[in-house]
Design an enzyme around this catalytic site. Sequence first.
Site, PDB file in Angstrom:
ATOM      1  N   ASP A   1       0.805  -1.210   0.000  1.00 45.29           N
ATOM      2  CA  ASP A   1       0.000   0.000   0.000  1.00 45.29           C
ATOM      3  C   ASP A   1       0.846   1.272   0.000  1.00 45.29           C
ATOM      4  O   ASP A   1       0.593   2.205  -0.752  1.00 45.29           O
ATOM      5  CB  ASP A   1      -0.940  -0.004   1.213  1.00 45.29           C
TER       6      ASP A   1
ATOM      7  N   GLY B   1      -9.319  -4.002  -3.006  1.00 47.68           N
ATOM      8  CA  GLY B   1     -10.142  -5.133  -2.574  1.00 47.68           C
ATOM      9  C   GLY B   1     -11.603  -4.931  -2.940  1.00 47.68           C
ATOM     10  O   GLY B   1     -12.284  -5.868  -3.367  1.00 47.68           O
TER      11      GLY B   1
ATOM     12  N   ALA C   1      -5.106   2.294  -0.737  1.00 46.78           N
ATOM     13  CA  ALA C   1      -4.965   1.643  -2.047  1.00 46.78           C
ATOM     14  C   ALA C   1      -5.362   0.165  -1.926  1.00 46.78           C
ATOM     15  O   ALA C   1      -6.060  -0.384  -2.778  1.00 46.78           O
ATOM     16  CB  ALA C   1      -3.536   1.778  -2.561  1.00 46.78           C
ATOM     17  N   ASP C   2      -4.918  -0.472  -0.857  1.00 44.02           N
ATOM     18  CA  ASP C   2      -5.294  -1.862  -0.608  1.00 44.02           C
ATOM     19  C   ASP C   2      -6.811  -2.024  -0.473  1.00 44.02           C
ATOM     20  O   ASP C   2      -7.409  -2.916  -1.080  1.00 44.02           O
ATOM     21  CB  ASP C   2      -4.683  -2.345   0.716  1.00 44.02           C
ATOM     22  N   TYR C   3      -7.418  -1.210   0.343  1.00 50.13           N
ATOM     23  CA  TYR C   3      -8.865  -1.336   0.578  1.00 50.13           C
ATOM     24  C   TYR C   3      -9.647  -1.086  -0.709  1.00 50.13           C
ATOM     25  O   TYR C   3     -10.580  -1.818  -1.044  1.00 50.13           O
ATOM     26  CB  TYR C   3      -9.335  -0.371   1.669  1.00 50.13           C
TER      27      TYR C   3
END
Lengths: 435, 433
Positions: free
Chosen positions: A142, A178, A173-175
Amino acid sequence: MPGAEQGPLRGVRVLELTQIIAGPYCGMNLADLGADVVKIEPPEGEAMRALGGFMPGESKGFHSLNRGKRSLVIDLHEERGRAVVHRLLPAFDVFVINSRPGVSARIGVDYETLRKLRADLIYMENTGYGTRGPSAERSGSDIIAQAYSGLMAGDGKVDEYGAPLLITSTAPADYAAGLSAAMGICAALYHRERTGEGQYVATSLLGTAMALQGAVAGRLPVFDAMVRDPMLERVNAVRARGGSYAEILEQRGSLLSMLGSAFRLYYGGYQVKDGAIILGALTPHNRDQIRGALGIDDDPSDGPEFNAYDPANGPVVAAVGERIRSVMLTRTMDEWGAAFDAAGAPVSKVNLPEEMSEDRQVQALGCMLELEHDLSGPEQMVGPPLEMAGTPVGARTASPPLDRDTDALLREHGFAADEIAALRVSGAIGARRSG
Amino acid sequence: MASEATGPLSGVRVLEFSQIVAGPVCGINLADLGAEVIKVEPPGGEQTRRSGAVIAGEGKAFQALNRGKRSLVTDLHDPRARALIHRLMPGIDVVATNYRLGVAERMGIDYDTLRAIRPDVIYWQNTGFGEGGPEAQRAGSDIVAQAYSGLMVTDAKTDDDGAPDLIASPIADITTGFAAAMGICAALFHRERTGEGQRLGTSLLRTGLFIQGSAVMREPVSDAVLRDQLMIEIDQIRASGGSYGEILEARKGRAALRTSFRLYYGAYRASDGAVVLGALTKANRDGMRAVLGGEDERSDEPDYDAFAPANQAIAEQWKLRYRERFLTRTVAEWVAAFDAVNVPVAPVNLPEELADDPQVLADGMITDAVHTVTGPQRLVSPAVVMSKTPTAVRRAAPALAEHSVAVLREAGWSEDELAELLRSGVVVQREDR
């Protein structure tokens, strides 16, 4: 709290080989929507189990990203382990992976291999930088996506040594990756339902980080000629003489200053007598409401003919800002909250994430799920980001302890008891807690 | 390149009644996935059109948030406009709204009214604070959700005056748009299997919590060590009338427990800019230690206790040492050095230069389009890539009222009826179509 047994994806079976945040978060969204999600873990457990662990193999981060799933431990470096996955695969609709490009092929779970076992498979792959291009093989996380995509410089904050700060220590960015991955999978399921076709679906941290700032990362020449291009010229001059990060940021200016001064004065934080308060005005009407509550009846910077881009107008804006700051300091958070609410203006106090589970609004909405973890007992976690009236979403179970479901899953898929025992002895399945 | 509708949602028709960011982001995701999205705008245009606009009504933010859609302009305060929407409804699969509670009812576009016309409609409503509870009637925007949900304090940043500073990217808004699009796709899948439509709800608050899950969640075993003490300390500061800065300091003190982790997951100034390290594993950290001469830094040894004050002091010293070292080389040199040992590293780029980045271009993350009024532009591509049903930017954002007549004509309005609607001002069509 409704369980996801009534969710829109009930009956959909998902196999995930994921780690850290983006992949697990995708899988958790699918589980919240009612899918049966099986998480393949290596013998020592997925890496997130150990990040900030409060018991061996159990961390709050892992719990928050893996509720509603089952844990299947397979050693994919073992030929026999790979054979187990290939034998299971035909029963699964969706496969989710977020390893570096190349890893999936080495361990026999790339799209080309798996689609031969299930022709209409939906295969989701998330990577750091995408699957093509000069950086495709580089590792990402991230913080890397925040830096590379411009999110960090766009936020423009630095620590006391002048080094960049994360835009937030949650992993945006990760969330977002996902969520977009789960969105893509749902769309692919819809397509499969209409046509019978499966497909390969991909997201990347970089691509999603850019989607979080589409307006600044995109190019619009008629606008860019006025604002972006001269700014980059100044930045490049700083770079050419080896200037510091802070100097680069200073030349860029902030996003809010680009939006114009009146917007910035009424869309930001202020200190009050006993803490701080946030103003969130988006419209001239909101700004009138706020000025009404503040007792400020004129703002020369908030008119259609005021040119916020003219440097000569800077002192006018600064003077209004100073007036607002000094008025704000005369009352408490509660007093201002009541005054702004009465005016109908968008404002908020600044809460801590750690106290949100006890917030009256959060409780009234039922945002928190109460679940029981097999090892650590009761916990409350943030429920799904949406409610669906016809197909309720939610979660019935907490995250699984490592290896909890391996034997049951294999039995469910037709493995005989002696086969399972032999696989365990050989080390192809099952946890290894050495060291 | 604007492309033919081949995405997974091809044939799906969406009516979008929305403004600012969250609703429009949901709409661009559906359009990117192949749906036909019709944005219903008031005669003056959605207000974001004016934000930062250098050409009237066509600001860059609006164009980024509304690409791929068509614009239908009608005044919903006029009963004839409502009749028009109701007549369109049988051909519409999805309705997206993000107004304050009660507004949709006043305009005749609430769920109960519309599903009476189209029983299997999928109806999404977004709000700031949800549809029930003590705060439900309050106005919400991204910054308000950032503050209320706790997102804003996750990095404890303040401006020169000590006031809280927001996260510049409206992440509560944008992730809400993604969550909504995910739910709508799942609802379409459900409708395909059962024939049932339904109502979906999201809120900025709910999503704000959902993207910081572990900080908000409660786990008594862990919280007894890490959370509960902190909250006692903060309650004391509040009781004594302490400032926002003091509260943040107390919370930061707890975060300092992660100093050793942050040695290899954080940013450093180089001689000419800044570099970020992103290690999540011991293998990554060992690679970084080798590059930085930190072989003696022992936070990855099995017996290391990150909570011990002595170890925290040592980690602080390493931080200072690494800071000094980073200042001795350029960004390009550091990136090359860390790349050589294959660990996560990145330069800190400006968002404004990403559209020219070789990686971004190679992976197709930028799409060229042409806007009717402002000409050529380059947009951030869809967040999801699909092999059989390619996602794509269908077109640039619409000029105001660009498609009003086309949408109605396709839906069966006669030329006489259209002429009357335009003459009476119930519908507006852009002139040079």
